[in-house]
Write an enzyme that holds these catalytic residues in place. Structure first.
Site, PDB file in Angstrom:
ATOM      1  N   PHE A  25       3.312   6.817   2.065  1.00  0.00           N
ATOM      2  CA  PHE A  25       2.137   6.168   2.655  1.00  0.00           C
ATOM      3  C   PHE A  25       2.318   4.675   2.453  1.00  0.00           C
ATOM      4  O   PHE A  25       2.407   4.194   1.314  1.00  0.00           O
ATOM      5  CB  PHE A  25       0.864   6.673   1.980  1.00  0.00           C
ATOM      6  CG  PHE A  25      -0.399   6.131   2.568  1.00  0.00           C
ATOM      7  CD1 PHE A  25      -0.724   6.360   3.897  1.00  0.00           C
ATOM      8  CD2 PHE A  25      -1.275   5.392   1.785  1.00  0.00           C
ATOM      9  CE1 PHE A  25      -1.907   5.854   4.433  1.00  0.00           C
ATOM     10  CE2 PHE A  25      -2.455   4.897   2.313  1.00  0.00           C
ATOM     11  CZ  PHE A  25      -2.774   5.121   3.644  1.00  0.00           C
ATOM     12  N   LEU A  62       0.498   2.108   2.628  1.00  0.00           N
ATOM     13  CA  LEU A  62      -0.515   1.309   1.939  1.00  0.00           C
ATOM     14  C   LEU A  62      -0.612   1.662   0.453  1.00  0.00           C
ATOM     15  O   LEU A  62      -1.509   1.177  -0.239  1.00  0.00           O
ATOM     16  CB  LEU A  62      -1.879   1.487   2.614  1.00  0.00           C
ATOM     17  CG  LEU A  62      -1.940   1.088   4.096  1.00  0.00           C
ATOM     18  CD1 LEU A  62      -3.377   1.169   4.605  1.00  0.00           C
ATOM     19  CD2 LEU A  62      -1.379  -0.313   4.318  1.00  0.00           C
ATOM     20  N   SER A  63       0.303   2.476  -0.026  1.00  0.00           N
ATOM     21  CA  SER A  63       0.317   2.868  -1.433  1.00  0.00           C
ATOM     22  C   SER A  63       1.176   1.910  -2.250  1.00  0.00           C
ATOM     23  O   SER A  63       2.384   1.803  -2.024  1.00  0.00           O
ATOM     24  CB  SER A  63       0.885   4.284  -1.570  1.00  0.00           C
ATOM     25  OG  SER A  63       1.310   4.527  -2.890  1.00  0.00           O
ATOM     26  N   PRO A  64       0.572   1.238  -3.247  1.00  0.00           N
ATOM     27  CA  PRO A  64       1.384   0.345  -4.077  1.00  0.00           C
ATOM     28  C   PRO A  64       2.390   1.105  -4.924  1.00  0.00           C
ATOM     29  O   PRO A  64       3.458   0.575  -5.243  1.00  0.00           O
ATOM     30  CB  PRO A  64       0.339  -0.364  -4.951  1.00  0.00           C
ATOM     31  CG  PRO A  64      -0.823   0.575  -4.994  1.00  0.00           C
ATOM     32  CD  PRO A  64      -0.839   1.248  -3.648  1.00  0.00           C
ATOM     33  N   THR A 105       4.035   3.709  -3.928  1.00  0.00           N
ATOM     34  CA  THR A 105       5.174   3.948  -3.051  1.00  0.00           C
ATOM     35  C   THR A 105       6.054   2.698  -3.001  1.00  0.00           C
ATOM     36  O   THR A 105       7.279   2.779  -3.090  1.00  0.00           O
ATOM     37  CB  THR A 105       4.695   4.352  -1.644  1.00  0.00           C
ATOM     38  OG1 THR A 105       3.859   5.502  -1.742  1.00  0.00           O
ATOM     39  CG2 THR A 105       5.872   4.679  -0.732  1.00  0.00           C
TER      40      THR A 105
END
Length: 197
Positions: free
Chosen positions: A9, A11-13, A15
């Protein structure tokens, strides 16, 4: 040969903070990878996840502390309050899917370039020029961006359904067969698992 389904994803920090480590692990073990951008909020709704704004303030505060710690340990820049977050991740996710189908570049580099754009470079990955720049950086034809949304929507939705079926409940998640490895802090477990294959 082992295969990794990488559910991500943009918008996942967390990630973002996985960097390119999964790609290094896959290369070390000769594993293939399918990049599967998915709709995290749909997975949360199905699996009982709590969207960030609805979490208790103590959890939100801890998240920021943890992100700063991880970034420091991994020597990665991070903006805890990026200028373009949240934003629409669909166009960039579609570009990953389209680029993977087209070939000719490095999907891992593309994915990381998009993540870095959000969490370090203060760029809006909903904008076509940002997506084009990331495609070029990763060795893809930037014109993929123009048709990506139209051609990749079905796959994006299918990835989300497959994530739920595979037992994924957050991002990043790495699935090898029936084994799910959730979080950038579980990459060592993924490495060990592949070493046993």
């Amino acid at each position: 040969m082992a295969h990794i389904d990488y559910y991500l994803f943009l918008l996942s920090p967390f990630t973002y903070l996985s960097g390119m480590e999964m790609e290094e692990i896959a290369a070390r073990h000769g594993a293939t990878v399918t990049y599967k951008p998915f709709i995290l909020m749909d997975v949360f709704a199905e699996t009982g996840g709590t969207p960030l704004p609805q979490r208790h303030p103590s959890r939100q505060k801890y998240r920021l502390q943890e992100l700063a710690r991880i970034a420091k340990m991994r020597k990665m820049p991070i903006n805890l309050h990026p200028a373009h977050w949240p934003t629409n991740p669909v166009p960039a996710s579609a570009a990953i899917i389209a680029a993977q189908n087209a070939g000719g570049g490095d999907v891992g580099k593309l994915t990381f370039a998009l993540l870095r754009s959000v969490w370090a470079d203060e760029r809006n990955i909903a904008e076509e020029d940002v997506i084009r720049d990331c495609l070029s950086e990763a060795g893809f034809d930037p014109d993929i961006a123009a048709s990506a949304l139209f051609s990749s929507t079905d796959t994006y939705e299918r990835n989300t359904k497959e994530a739920i079926e595979a037992g994924v409940f957050g991002a990043p998640s790495y699935v090898v067969g029936d084994e799910v490895f959730f979080g950038q802090d579980r990459l060592a477990y993924l490495d060990a698992h592949l070493a046993e294959q």
